[in-house]
Scaffold this active site. Structure first.
Site, short mmCIF file in Angstrom:
data_model
loop_
_atom_site.label_atom_id
_atom_site.label_comp_id
_atom_site.label_asym_id
_atom_site.label_seq_id
_atom_site.Cartn_x
_atom_site.Cartn_y
_atom_site.Cartn_z
N ALA A 85 0.81 -1.21 0.00
CA ALA A 85 0.00 0.00 0.00
C ALA A 85 0.85 1.27 0.00
O ALA A 85 0.37 2.33 -0.39
CB ALA A 85 -0.93 0.01 1.21
N LYS A 86 2.09 1.18 0.49
CA LYS A 86 3.02 2.30 0.53
C LYS A 86 2.39 3.52 1.19
O LYS A 86 2.51 4.65 0.69
CB LYS A 86 3.54 2.62 -0.87
CG LYS A 86 4.30 1.46 -1.51
CD LYS A 86 4.83 1.83 -2.89
CE LYS A 86 5.61 0.69 -3.51
NZ LYS A 86 4.76 -0.47 -3.89
N ARG A 87 1.76 3.30 2.33
CA ARG A 87 1.08 4.38 3.02
C ARG A 87 2.07 5.31 3.72
O ARG A 87 3.13 4.87 4.17
CB ARG A 87 0.11 3.82 4.07
CG ARG A 87 -0.97 2.90 3.52
CD ARG A 87 -1.81 3.54 2.45
NE ARG A 87 -3.05 2.83 2.20
CZ ARG A 87 -3.79 2.98 1.12
NH1 ARG A 87 -3.42 3.82 0.17
NH2 ARG A 87 -4.92 2.31 0.97
#
Length: 304
Positions: A125-127
């Site tokens: 998700a690379k949040r």
């Protein structure tokens, strides 16, 4: 140092696929953290291969394209075909969200947890956001999707990553040296005499990893930087994208990133496996299995 590795036998699993010969029902309900589950998967499947799930409807087989649950059917077939060859599965959330298919992502994550609970599920998700928002992203990853780990960005600093540590049994995989060429725009900036990506590696290893639940993302397209990160972080796991469609060199990647016991890596391949060109008599899942096996075996040749 050579590592002795046993190869479990394979047999047909749910949906006509495969599993790795272990009775997964006996694994259900075990309270095991991400790092322990990953370590067990490395040994159990003799594999450092992570299979990425990036569903692209335009590349699906014709018989699935008009099905309302095409993404579920496609991903389940890939999962069943490769579950005995993988150390992890990594659905990329953007491929689902762009199609309004979060419900199908939930179904796929549920299927993974129920059918292959011994294989880590990584939500890519690379949040990265302020603490209060980060807490909601953590709930999304760990409570809604039941992921064992999630990818996050370190750009906004420690308070944007801190909320994920409230789930101490889950993994927090921090972007460090990414596989895309444009990553150098920021990741090579000088920070006190070292490039930023090395500063991030040191920060995560020495300060953020106090619960032992962190890993780093380092691309296979940069094996020299991968080796530098390994020196900084010791045996911390690495999620390594960039082999397969992105062209990362498998031999250089494994030699640069392996730990002393020949593990320490989740080497991801997505498109090259998902959309493998079928040979005579193969369907898409069988073709995916063949390429996954070839990739797993190539990785194993260089593990030492």
């Amino acid at each position: 140092m050579a590592v002795a590795r046993s190869r479990p036998s394979c047999h047909r699993g749910p949906c006509g696929g495969y599993n790795n010969g272990f009775a997964t029902t006996t694994d259900k309900g075990l309270d095991v953290n991400f790092i322990d589950k990953l370590s067990a998967a490395w040994a159990r499947n003799d594999s450092l291969l992570c299979v990425g799930l990036d569903p692209d409807l335009a590349r699906f087989p014709a018989h699935l394209k008009d099905q309302p649950d095409a993404i579920v059917q496609f991903c389940r077939a890939i999962i069943d075909a490769t579950a005995d060859l993988a150390c992890a599965f990594k659905p990329q959330i953007a491929y689902f969200a762009a199609l309004g298919a979060e419900d199908q992502l939930e179904a796929i994550c549920r299927y993974l947890r129920d059918t292959y609970p011994h294989i880590p599920l990584i939500l890519d998700a690379k949040r990265g956001d302020i603490g209060a928002t980060a807490h909601q992203y953590a709930r999304e990853a760990f409570d809604r999707y039941g992921a064992d780990a999630v990818t996050v960005s370190p750009y906004m600093g420690s308070d944007s990553v801190e909320p994920y540590f409230d789930w101490p049994d889950r993994g927090v995989i921090v972007l460090c040296r990414t596989s895309n060429a444009g990553g150098s725009d920021l990741q090579f900036l000088d920070v006190g005499g070292v490039p930023l990506y090395q500063h991030v590696a040191k920060l995560v290893a020495e300060k953020w990893n106090r619960n032992g639940q962190c890993a780093l993302v380092v691309g296979a397209t940069f094996p020299e930087e991968l080796a530098q990160v390994r020196k900084i972080i010791g045996d911390m796991p690495l999620l390594v994208p960039g082999v397969g469609a992105q062209g990362g060199d498998v031999a250089a990647t494994v030699r640069a990133g392996r730990t002393a016991n020949g593990t320490g890596m989740m080497i991801n391949s997505s498109r090259a496996i998902l959309y493998a060109t079928a040979q005579e008599g193969e369907d898409f899942a069988t073709a995916a299995r063949r390429v996954a096996r070839e990739t797993r075996d190539e990785i194993n040749r260089y593990r030492g």
